[in-house]
Design a protein around this motif. Structure first.
Motif, short mmCIF file in Angstrom:
data_model
loop_
_atom_site.label_atom_id
_atom_site.label_comp_id
_atom_site.label_asym_id
_atom_site.label_seq_id
_atom_site.Cartn_x
_atom_site.Cartn_y
_atom_site.Cartn_z
N TRP A 1 0.83 -1.21 0.00
CA TRP A 1 0.00 0.00 0.00
C TRP A 1 0.86 1.25 0.00
O TRP A 1 0.54 2.23 -0.68
N LEU A 2 1.95 1.22 0.76
CA LEU A 2 2.83 2.39 0.79
C LEU A 2 3.47 2.64 -0.57
O LEU A 2 3.53 3.78 -1.04
N TRP A 3 3.95 1.58 -1.22
CA TRP A 3 4.56 1.76 -2.55
C TRP A 3 3.53 2.25 -3.57
O TRP A 3 3.84 3.07 -4.44
N ALA A 4 2.30 1.78 -3.47
CA ALA A 4 1.25 2.28 -4.37
C ALA A 4 1.04 3.78 -4.16
O ALA A 4 0.90 4.54 -5.12
N TYR A 5 1.05 4.19 -2.91
CA TYR A 5 0.90 5.63 -2.61
C TYR A 5 2.09 6.42 -3.13
O TYR A 5 1.93 7.53 -3.65
N VAL A 6 3.28 5.88 -3.02
CA VAL A 6 4.48 6.55 -3.52
C VAL A 6 4.36 6.78 -5.03
O VAL A 6 4.61 7.89 -5.52
N LEU B 1 -2.15 7.34 6.12
CA LEU B 1 -2.77 7.42 4.79
C LEU B 1 -4.29 7.52 4.85
O LEU B 1 -4.90 7.98 3.89
N ALA B 2 -4.89 7.13 5.95
CA ALA B 2 -6.34 7.26 6.07
C ALA B 2 -6.76 8.72 5.95
O ALA B 2 -7.88 9.02 5.53
N GLY B 3 -5.85 9.64 6.27
CA GLY B 3 -6.13 11.06 6.11
C GLY B 3 -6.30 11.47 4.66
O GLY B 3 -6.83 12.55 4.37
N GLU B 4 -5.90 10.61 3.74
CA GLU B 4 -6.07 10.92 2.33
C GLU B 4 -7.51 10.75 1.87
O GLU B 4 -7.81 10.94 0.69
N ALA B 5 -8.41 10.45 2.78
CA ALA B 5 -9.83 10.40 2.45
C ALA B 5 -10.32 11.73 1.91
O ALA B 5 -11.34 11.81 1.23
N VAL B 6 -9.57 12.78 2.17
CA VAL B 6 -9.93 14.11 1.71
C VAL B 6 -9.62 14.31 0.22
O VAL B 6 -10.21 15.19 -0.42
#
Length: 159
Positions: free
Chosen positions: A28-33, A82-87
């Motif tokens: 999940w972290l690499w996908a976000y990167v 990353l849950a903060g990226e709900a915005v």
């Protein structure tokens, strides 16, 4: 995954040295990167100001460091952040409406309300919780040791 980690593992995270792991956290972290690098390319193409570029690059590099160098606990805490990226969907929808000349529309107003809602009920609580855990683990609150428990803290007794 992030909210589940916060509510499902909150006590473990709070306890210094408490084990917490999120399945496939590094993936999940690499996908976000990779998403951050795509956002950086978009920001360059559309001529966004330098603050947007710095935000995307710093986020991408920071989460890459968490994924590459971090322990399972670090990766789990990063997923919680990353849950903060709900915005993000609200920001993106507002950006699309604004670029279409509909920045003052009722839908654009709802998007801004979504940003405010997600900030108040996701980003701020997560930042407060994770910031306190990070300070405790890195000794900026007079503690230290975190998951290795090298330094006795005022938060807990070291065994």
């Amino acid at each position: 995954a992030g909210f589940h980690a916060l509510f499902g593992w909150g006590r473990q995270v709070w306890r210094p040295g408490g084990h917490v792991a999120v399945p496939r956290a590094r993936a999940w972290l690499w996908a976000y990167v990779w998403m951050q690098f795509a956002d950086t390319a978009q920001a360059l193409r559309q001529g966004y100001d330098w603050t947007s570029l710095v935000h995307h690059l710093a986020s991408g590099l920071g989460f890459a460091a968490d994924a590459f160098f971090g322990t399972d606990r670090t990766a789990a805490l990063s997923i919680m952040a990353l849950a903060g990226e709900a915005v993000a969907p609200f920001y993106q929808a507002y950006g699309l409406l604004k670029s279409a000349g509909l920045g003052s529309s009722r839908l654009a107003t709802r998007c801004i309300q979504g940003v405010i809602f997600c900030t108040l009920f996701a980003r701020l609580p997560l930042a407060a919780f994770l910031g306190t855990v990070a300070c405790r683990d890195t000794s900026c609150l007079g503690g230290g040791g975190g998951e290795r428990g090298r330094v006795r803290t005022t938060w807990s007794k070291r065994s």
